[in-house]
Scaffold this motif. Structure first.
Motif, mmCIF file in Angstrom:
data_model
loop_
_atom_site.group_PDB
_atom_site.id
_atom_site.type_symbol
_atom_site.label_atom_id
_atom_site.label_comp_id
_atom_site.label_asym_id
_atom_site.label_seq_id
_atom_site.Cartn_x
_atom_site.Cartn_y
_atom_site.Cartn_z
ATOM 1 N N ALA A 108 1.326 -1.316 -0.300
ATOM 2 C CA ALA A 108 -0.220 -0.304 0.039
ATOM 3 C C ALA A 108 1.212 0.801 0.094
ATOM 4 C CB ALA A 108 -1.191 0.339 1.152
ATOM 5 N N ASP A 109 -0.048 2.548 -0.769
ATOM 6 C CA ASP A 109 0.928 3.378 -0.389
ATOM 7 C C ASP A 109 1.197 4.129 0.987
ATOM 8 O OD1 ASP A 109 1.746 3.461 -3.204
ATOM 9 O OD2 ASP A 109 -0.698 4.950 -3.501
ATOM 10 N N THR A 110 2.149 4.427 1.255
ATOM 11 C CA THR A 110 2.908 5.688 1.927
ATOM 12 C C THR A 110 2.820 6.953 2.260
ATOM 13 O OG1 THR A 110 4.898 5.320 2.241
ATOM 14 C CG2 THR A 110 4.242 2.985 2.549
ATOM 15 N N LEU A 111 2.724 7.369 3.504
ATOM 16 C CA LEU A 111 2.294 8.816 4.577
ATOM 17 C C LEU A 111 3.704 9.525 5.108
ATOM 18 C CD1 LEU A 111 2.274 11.512 2.957
ATOM 19 C CD2 LEU A 111 0.089 11.379 4.592
ATOM 20 N N LEU A 112 4.518 9.703 4.866
ATOM 21 C CA LEU A 112 5.766 9.887 6.196
ATOM 22 C C LEU A 112 6.053 8.447 6.400
ATOM 23 C CD1 LEU A 112 5.016 13.201 7.748
ATOM 24 C CD2 LEU A 112 6.468 12.933 6.069
ATOM 25 N N GLY A 113 6.205 7.725 5.724
ATOM 26 C CA GLY A 113 6.472 5.966 5.606
ATOM 27 C C GLY A 113 5.429 5.883 6.652
ATOM 28 N N SER A 114 4.109 6.587 6.363
ATOM 29 C CA SER A 114 3.040 5.051 7.086
ATOM 30 C C SER A 114 1.523 4.542 5.925
ATOM 31 C CB SER A 114 2.205 5.627 8.628
ATOM 32 O OG SER A 114 1.267 5.101 9.289
ATOM 33 N N VAL A 115 0.812 3.949 6.682
ATOM 34 C CA VAL A 115 -0.082 3.590 5.445
ATOM 35 C C VAL A 115 -1.034 4.125 6.563
ATOM 36 C CG1 VAL A 115 0.589 1.762 3.880
ATOM 37 C CG2 VAL A 115 -0.589 1.148 6.392
ATOM 38 N N ALA A 116 -1.315 4.285 7.385
ATOM 39 C CA ALA A 116 -2.817 4.835 8.247
ATOM 40 C C ALA A 116 -3.536 5.952 7.850
ATOM 41 C CB ALA A 116 -2.045 5.236 9.151
ATOM 42 N N PRO A 117 -4.779 5.983 7.578
ATOM 43 C CA PRO A 117 -5.532 6.881 7.070
ATOM 44 C C PRO A 117 -5.116 7.883 7.509
ATOM 45 C CG PRO A 117 -6.814 4.652 7.256
ATOM 46 C CD PRO A 117 -5.388 4.477 7.676
ATOM 47 N N ASP A 118 -5.347 9.390 6.846
ATOM 48 C CA ASP A 118 -5.342 10.572 7.309
ATOM 49 C C ASP A 118 -7.321 11.394 7.697
ATOM 50 O OD1 ASP A 118 -5.241 12.887 8.038
ATOM 51 O OD2 ASP A 118 -3.862 12.686 9.314
ATOM 52 N N THR A 119 -7.852 11.729 7.224
ATOM 53 C CA THR A 119 -8.877 12.116 6.818
ATOM 54 C C THR A 119 -9.217 13.525 6.156
ATOM 55 O OG1 THR A 119 -10.249 11.995 8.817
ATOM 56 C CG2 THR A 119 -10.702 10.281 7.654
ATOM 57 N N VAL A 120 -7.844 13.774 7.448
ATOM 58 C CA VAL A 120 -7.839 16.016 7.413
ATOM 59 C C VAL A 120 -6.498 15.958 6.121
ATOM 60 C CG1 VAL A 120 -7.011 17.188 8.355
ATOM 61 C CG2 VAL A 120 -8.042 16.169 9.803
ATOM 62 N N VAL A 121 -6.347 15.023 5.474
ATOM 63 C CA VAL A 121 -5.697 15.738 4.777
ATOM 64 C C VAL A 121 -5.798 14.586 3.779
ATOM 65 C CG1 VAL A 121 -3.177 16.397 5.841
ATOM 66 C CG2 VAL A 121 -3.542 14.110 5.395
ATOM 67 N N GLY A 122 -7.014 14.335 3.416
ATOM 68 C CA GLY A 122 -7.352 12.950 2.771
ATOM 69 C C GLY A 122 -6.456 11.888 2.028
ATOM 70 N N PHE A 123 -5.510 11.597 3.054
ATOM 71 C CA PHE A 123 -4.544 9.858 3.243
ATOM 72 C C PHE A 123 -5.325 8.891 3.382
ATOM 73 C CE2 PHE A 123 -1.645 7.330 3.514
ATOM 74 C CZ PHE A 123 -1.103 6.877 2.095
ATOM 75 N N GLY A 124 -4.917 7.830 2.559
ATOM 76 C CA GLY A 124 -5.567 6.546 2.902
ATOM 77 C C GLY A 124 -6.801 5.412 2.239
ATOM 78 N N LEU A 125 -6.276 4.460 2.866
ATOM 79 C CA LEU A 125 -6.745 3.748 1.514
ATOM 80 C C LEU A 125 -7.855 3.098 2.704
ATOM 81 C CD1 LEU A 125 -7.045 1.501 -1.058
ATOM 82 C CD2 LEU A 125 -5.287 -0.139 0.081
ATOM 83 N N GLN A 126 -9.636 3.120 1.894
ATOM 84 C CA GLN A 126 -10.834 2.845 2.463
ATOM 85 C C GLN A 126 -11.304 1.467 1.193
ATOM 86 O OE1 GLN A 126 -12.966 4.452 5.268
ATOM 87 N NE2 GLN A 126 -14.585 2.574 4.494
ATOM 88 N N LEU A 127 -11.456 0.580 1.887
ATOM 89 C CA LEU A 127 -11.607 -0.370 1.120
ATOM 90 C C LEU A 127 -12.987 -0.434 0.719
ATOM 91 C CD1 LEU A 127 -9.958 -3.056 3.413
ATOM 92 C CD2 LEU A 127 -8.599 -1.807 1.126
ATOM 93 N N LYS A 128 -13.164 -0.549 -0.986
ATOM 94 C CA LYS A 128 -14.548 -0.840 -1.304
ATOM 95 C C LYS A 128 -14.638 -2.497 -1.985
ATOM 96 C CE LYS A 128 -13.884 3.913 -2.902
ATOM 97 N NZ LYS A 128 -14.034 5.192 -3.712
ATOM 98 N N GLU A 129 -15.267 -2.516 -2.424
ATOM 99 C CA GLU A 129 -16.345 -4.227 -3.217
ATOM 100 C C GLU A 129 -15.045 -4.044 -4.809
ATOM 101 O OE1 GLU A 129 -20.378 -4.993 -4.281
ATOM 102 O OE2 GLU A 129 -19.836 -6.248 -5.213
ATOM 103 N N GLY A 130 -14.849 -5.165 -4.953
ATOM 104 C CA GLY A 130 -14.043 -5.412 -5.676
ATOM 105 C C GLY A 130 -11.999 -4.588 -5.775
#
Length: 337
Positions: A123-145
């Motif tokens: 998964a993509d990282t931001l500052l070394g982490s994949v943790a979602p950040d809803t404030v800056v719009g980063f992260g992988l929210q899983l969807k069907e498919g």
């Protein structure tokens, strides 16, 4: 390698890790898995590093299909786990063949589950982490498919006789339920509340439905400040118990900002934060006062338990050849004598 997992029913799930520890120096929250104990345990159970990416599942049912042979572990709140329709054990490694579906249903008692896969997820990282950040719009929210690649495959590992569970590592599971006890230490502003500060320990609070990864809102009796002076905005720790001038207590969690303007009455311990991570709306919370020394000792006991688990996993995986080559190995003579 080619292959990984295909999300068939995402529910409410994201890819995360233990958090963006480099974030606060740049003004970003640490974020990451809210129940850190369960997330660490899931990764250890499949032979990963503690901070490897995994899936955090909140409240709703989840289903995926393996497109290659994999080894998984599911921790966190009690739930129903099946692989290709077969009931499977939680808090233990589980082998999944290519083409089989994994269903996680009926999350109860707590709110969050963690799914780790041997070799972890790309998964993509931001500052070394994949943790979602809803404030800056980063992260992988899983969807069907959504298709997630896996770094390593593991051949089928299954008990050849009667399909009995192969792993029984015996990790102690955290207690969960609707009546929660949460340890806190004194906050930097406790003196501003005078005797009313004791309400925090004698009152029962109810978790609000407006709670999220940024913080929990708790309804109940609020301590009152004896001072009317302005509180300057400043950095606050994860777990800060703030008393805003409204009707709810506020406990800042891992998505909290780096500054705040409310007085901090207490600070939730790391073990207490894991408890709050599993709090459902409507659950009752009571706070218990502890010291920094007691909280540190409890944290060390928890980490020691996970280190013991890691040693057991390394021994078992070494004997089975997991992480080396996907097949059975003969037990060494020394291990059999």
């Amino acid at each position: 390698m080619n292959g990984g997992i295909l999300i068939q029913q995402p529910g409410n799930s994201v890819v995360t890790d233990l958090g963006r520890t480099r974030g606060p120096r740049f003004g970003l929250p640490v974020n990451g898995a809210l129940d850190q104990y369960s997330a660490r345990a899931a990764n250890i159970l499949v032979g990963n590093l503690d901070n490897d990416p995994l899936v955090e599942i909140t409240a709703l049912d989840f289903r995926m299909k393996a497109t290659t042979d994999i080894l998984i572990a599911v921790t966190g709140t009690p739930l129903t786990l099946t692989v290709a329709g077969r009931p499977s054990s939680q808090w233990e490694p589980v082998s999944v063949r290519a083409g089989e579906s994994v269903s996680i249903r009926r999350l109860h008692s707590g709110l969050r589950a963690y799914l780790a896969i041997h070799g972890s997820i790309e998964a993509d990282t931001l500052l070394g982490s994949v943790a979602p950040d809803t404030v800056v719009g980063f992260g992988l929210q899983l969807k069907e498919g959504t298709s997630l690649p896996i770094r390593r495959s593991v051949g089928p590992v299954r008990q050849p006789y009667f399909d009995l569970p192969l792993f029984r590592l015996g990790l102690e599971r955290p207690t969960m339920g609707s009546d929660l006890s949460v340890d806190v230490t004194d906050g930097p502003d406790i003196a501003e509340f005078g005797e009313s500060g004791g309400l925090l320990f004698t009152s029962e609070y109810t978790v609000s439905g407006r709670s999220n990864h940024i913080g929990l809102r708790l309804g109940g009796d609020l301590p009152e400040r004896t001072s009317s002076g302005e509180v300057l905005s400043r950095g606050v720790p994860v777990g800060a118990v703030e008393v805003p001038s409204r009707e709810e207590l506020l406990v800042l969690h891992r998505g909290r900002g780096v500054t705040a303007g409310y007085p901090v009455l207490a600070v939730v311990t790391s073990a207490g934060l894991d408890v709050l991570a599993q709090a459902r709306p409507g659950d009752k919370v009571r706070f218990r006062k502890t010291t920094v020394a007691e909280a540190t000792a409890a944290h060390r006991r928890s980490r020691a338990q996970l280190e013991t688990l890691r040693e057991s996993v390394n021994t078992v995986f070494g004997l089975l050849g997991i992480g080396c080559r996907p097949q059975w190995q003969d037990l060494p003579v020394a291990a059999c004598s």
